[in-house]
Design a protein around this motif. Structure first.
Motif, PDB file in Angstrom:
ATOM      1  N   VAL A  83      30.178  46.571  44.241  1.00 39.26           N
ATOM      2  CA  VAL A  83      30.755  47.178  43.027  1.00 39.26           C
ATOM      3  C   VAL A  83      32.320  47.317  43.300  1.00 39.26           C
ATOM      4  CG1 VAL A  83      31.190  49.197  41.381  1.00 39.26           C
ATOM      5  CG2 VAL A  83      28.637  48.558  42.279  1.00 39.26           C
ATOM      6  N   LEU A  84      33.246  46.508  42.578  1.00 37.16           N
ATOM      7  CA  LEU A  84      34.714  46.940  42.643  1.00 37.16           C
ATOM      8  C   LEU A  84      35.178  47.953  41.677  1.00 37.16           C
ATOM      9  CD1 LEU A  84      35.928  42.984  42.751  1.00 37.16           C
ATOM     10  CD2 LEU A  84      35.807  44.543  44.556  1.00 37.16           C
ATOM     11  N   VAL A  85      35.925  48.790  42.110  1.00 36.49           N
ATOM     12  CA  VAL A  85      36.354  49.919  41.483  1.00 36.49           C
ATOM     13  C   VAL A  85      37.876  50.015  41.675  1.00 36.49           C
ATOM     14  CG1 VAL A  85      36.311  52.466  41.330  1.00 36.49           C
ATOM     15  CG2 VAL A  85      34.476  51.305  42.162  1.00 36.49           C
ATOM     16  N   GLY A  86      38.611  49.932  40.494  1.00 37.92           N
ATOM     17  CA  GLY A  86      40.097  49.918  40.303  1.00 37.92           C
ATOM     18  C   GLY A  86      40.672  50.891  39.800  1.00 37.92           C
ATOM     19  N   HIS A  87      41.687  51.920  40.433  1.00 36.56           N
ATOM     20  CA  HIS A  87      42.323  52.996  39.850  1.00 36.56           C
ATOM     21  C   HIS A  87      43.649  52.616  39.731  1.00 36.56           C
ATOM     22  CE1 HIS A  87      44.695  56.667  40.132  1.00 36.56           C
ATOM     23  NE2 HIS A  87      44.146  56.840  38.970  1.00 36.56           N
ATOM     24  N   CYS A  88      44.323  52.704  38.309  1.00 34.31           N
ATOM     25  CA  CYS A  88      45.411  52.419  37.723  1.00 34.31           C
ATOM     26  C   CYS A  88      45.907  50.932  38.177  1.00 34.31           C
ATOM     27  CB  CYS A  88      46.534  53.338  38.615  1.00 34.31           C
ATOM     28  SG  CYS A  88      48.279  53.456  38.175  1.00 34.31           S
ATOM     29  N   TYR A  89      46.953  50.763  38.808  1.00 33.77           N
ATOM     30  CA  TYR A  89      47.360  49.188  39.391  1.00 33.77           C
ATOM     31  C   TYR A  89      46.247  48.762  40.042  1.00 33.77           C
ATOM     32  CZ  TYR A  89      48.938  45.716  42.485  1.00 33.77           C
ATOM     33  OH  TYR A  89      49.090  44.577  43.289  1.00 33.77           O
ATOM     34  N   GLY A  90      45.401  49.285  40.690  1.00 35.30           N
ATOM     35  CA  GLY A  90      44.425  48.642  41.532  1.00 35.30           C
ATOM     36  C   GLY A  90      43.446  47.806  40.649  1.00 35.30           C
ATOM     37  N   ILE A  91      43.451  48.036  39.341  1.00 31.71           N
ATOM     38  CA  ILE A  91      42.466  47.104  38.690  1.00 31.71           C
ATOM     39  C   ILE A  91      42.894  45.687  38.559  1.00 31.71           C
ATOM     40  CG2 ILE A  91      43.579  47.472  36.410  1.00 31.71           C
ATOM     41  CD1 ILE A  91      39.715  47.460  37.384  1.00 31.71           C
TER      42      ILE A  91
END
Length: 514
Positions: A83-91
């Motif tokens: 499961v890839l989880v991206g916050h803010c820029y991280g997406i």
């Protein structure tokens, strides 16, 4: 076993996920809290994940650098479900990596961020205008990095609601300057990531919610129909932009549920008629309607120039939404009702298609008003402006310096101060601050009792500011009314509120209301 790869947002690294990663591990999952190249900051490195990814300094750090690092990490993870989880820029690196390894990804989780498309640079999803302009200016000047935010500047990236003072201080202490190329390099996607199950985690204190998502889908713009896919789920958290720091336990619960395929799906709701396209709550006599450009005039049966009421819709309304707001039942209903009582009702399509377009929308409204006042059937010295929902921010210019022909400003369930995360904190679109310039201009404010809390706060701020400066505000309450009550709450109390507001506005215009 499920492996969660946690990718932090702008200026931050894996350290922001410390509590979340520990709790996921305790729950029996694997957790990789990634620090991408150049984003270690003052936390002293990457904690064993991410890092320089083998970049070796042989080329500038850009978005592709970060995507490559995540791809290598995915290849090293042995767990079956990733499961890839991206916050803010991280997406942005998350979606880039998922696009290159779709067969390894069980789900993508977007924490407080939209869905970037092929060709989008990360800066496109940054709502704060000051940050966007700074990135573009530094890039033009040949700068290499965007300096880390000060403690006061974090609010430009999103609401700090719920963030303990210690966490905000730590955020500032460990923040890293970030390569400008990570913001400006376009994201390249083949389309493979679009087929993967996706979950959005929406933080209501930052202005996002499931209701907002359902509204966007209901607008009919093809660009948002993917959000109604049954593989797409949503969760809400009652906190600000950094839930991993302000609500880690709640976020862990959401991540585990998302991995299990749980969450709210909007598909069922959008099969019904969207709220904004339901009938107006009153039966009104049909009046003649004329269209010029983006402006519709709803004409009364009267001789000589008549006063006019210009209705200003909210948004953002996607450019592809059909029908457009001037054809929505509520605006047509209001304009026809006004016309039946002897004034010219005016509906306008302005171009508030995204939060960055308030300036353009304000220009559209000013142009529409000039057109209306120049029409020989309109008394150009007797005009009222009626703002609805997020269109309320557009009232600021008119409140700050009311022209002589403006006889009344009305607002229904308005947003009267920029919401957190909208990137408008320093803009001119702040009616609560502009109220001191209104003088004795009559203001008719319709307030709903079941308003979203983050909007209700702005209304109370405005009412308080108006009282302090002696502005003439009439508040009409709809205690059991929702946002958009004219099409969702067809009750006697709602109808009475609409009738009272309309007659009050027309009274200030000196229009016949018999």
């Amino acid at each position: 076993m499920t492996a969660f790869i946690l990718v932090a947002g702008a200026h931050t690294g894996g350290w922001v996920w410390r509590d979340v990663a520990a709790a996921l591990t305790d729950a029996g999952a694997q957790a990789y809290a990634v620090t991408l190249t150049g984003m270690g900051g003052g936390d002293g490195g990457n904690g064993g994940n991410g890092g320089d990814g083998g970049n070796g300094g042989d080329r500038p750090v850009d978005l592709e650098t970060h995507i490559d690092e995540l791809v290598r990490l995915i290849d090293q993870v042995e767990a079956r479900d990733v499961v890839l989880v991206g916050h803010c820029y991280g997406i942005h690196p998350v979606r880039g990596a998922a696009d290159r390894r779709p067969e390894r990804i069980a789900r993508i989780v977007h924490v407080e961020i939209g869905i970037p498309q092929d060709g989008d640079p990360a800066i496109k999803l940054v709502s704060d205008q000051t940050v966007r302009e700074r990135v573009l200016s530094l890039s033009t000047e040949g700068g290499g990095t965007l300096p880390a935010p000060t403690v006061e500047e974090w609010q430009r990236w999103g609401s700090v609601a719920g963030l303990p003072a210690e966490a905000l201080a730590r955020l500032t202490e460990h923040a890293a300057p970030q390569s400008l190329a990570t913001f400006t390099q376009p994201l390249r996607l083949s389309g493979a990531a679009a087929e993967l199950p996706t979950t959005g985690v929406l933080c209501t204190a930052n202005g996002s919610s499931i209701a907002v998502v359902e509204s966007l889908v209901g607008m009919g713009d093809p660009a948002f129909q993917a959000l109604a896919d049954p593989r797409v789920t949503f969760f809400e958290l009652d906190t600000g932009h950094w839930p991993m720091l302000s609500a880690p336990r709640e976020l862990v619960n959401v991540l585990l549920r998302a991995a299990a395929g749980e969450g709210h799906r909007v598909a069922a709701g959008v099969r019904e008629r969207p709220a904004h396209l339901r009938p107006f709550l009153m039966d009104v006599e049909e009046r003649p309607r004329e269209r010029t450009g983006r402006v519709d005039l709803h004409l009364p049966d009267a001789d000589g120039p008549r006063p006019a009421v210009v209705f200003v819709h909210g948004g953002p309304v996607p450019a592809g939404a059909r029908p457009t707001p001037r054809d929505w039942p509520a605006f047509v209903g209001y304009a026809q009702y006004v016309a039946g009582l002897g004034a010219v009702g005016v509906t306008v399509d302005h171009r508030l298609h995204e939060l960055t377009a308030y300036g353009r929308a304000a220009d559209d409204i000013a142009e529409a008003i000039d057109l209306v006042r120049a029409d020989p059937r309109v008394d150009g010295d007797r005009v009222a402006l009626w703002f609805v929902s997020a269109g309320g921010l557009l009232s600021a210019d008119w409140l700050a310096a009311p022209p002589s022909w403006l006889r009344c400003v009305a607002a229904s369930y308005p947003i009267l101060a920029p919401l957190p995360g909208w990137g408008l904190a320093d803009s001119r679109f702040h009616p609560a601050a502009a109220a001191r310039g209104a003088g004795r201009l009559p203001i008719v404010l319709t307030r709903v009792g079941l308003e979203r809390p983050e909007i209700a706060v702005t209304v109370e701020e405005f009412v308080s500011a108006a009282a302090d400066c002696g502005a003439a505000v009439e508040v009409i309450d709809v205690p059991l009314g929702h946002h958009g009550f004219e099409t969702v709450d067809p009750t006697d109390a709602s109808r009475a509120a609409v009738e009272r507001a309309v007659r009050s506005v027309l009274g200030h215009l000196g229009a016949g209301t018999d």
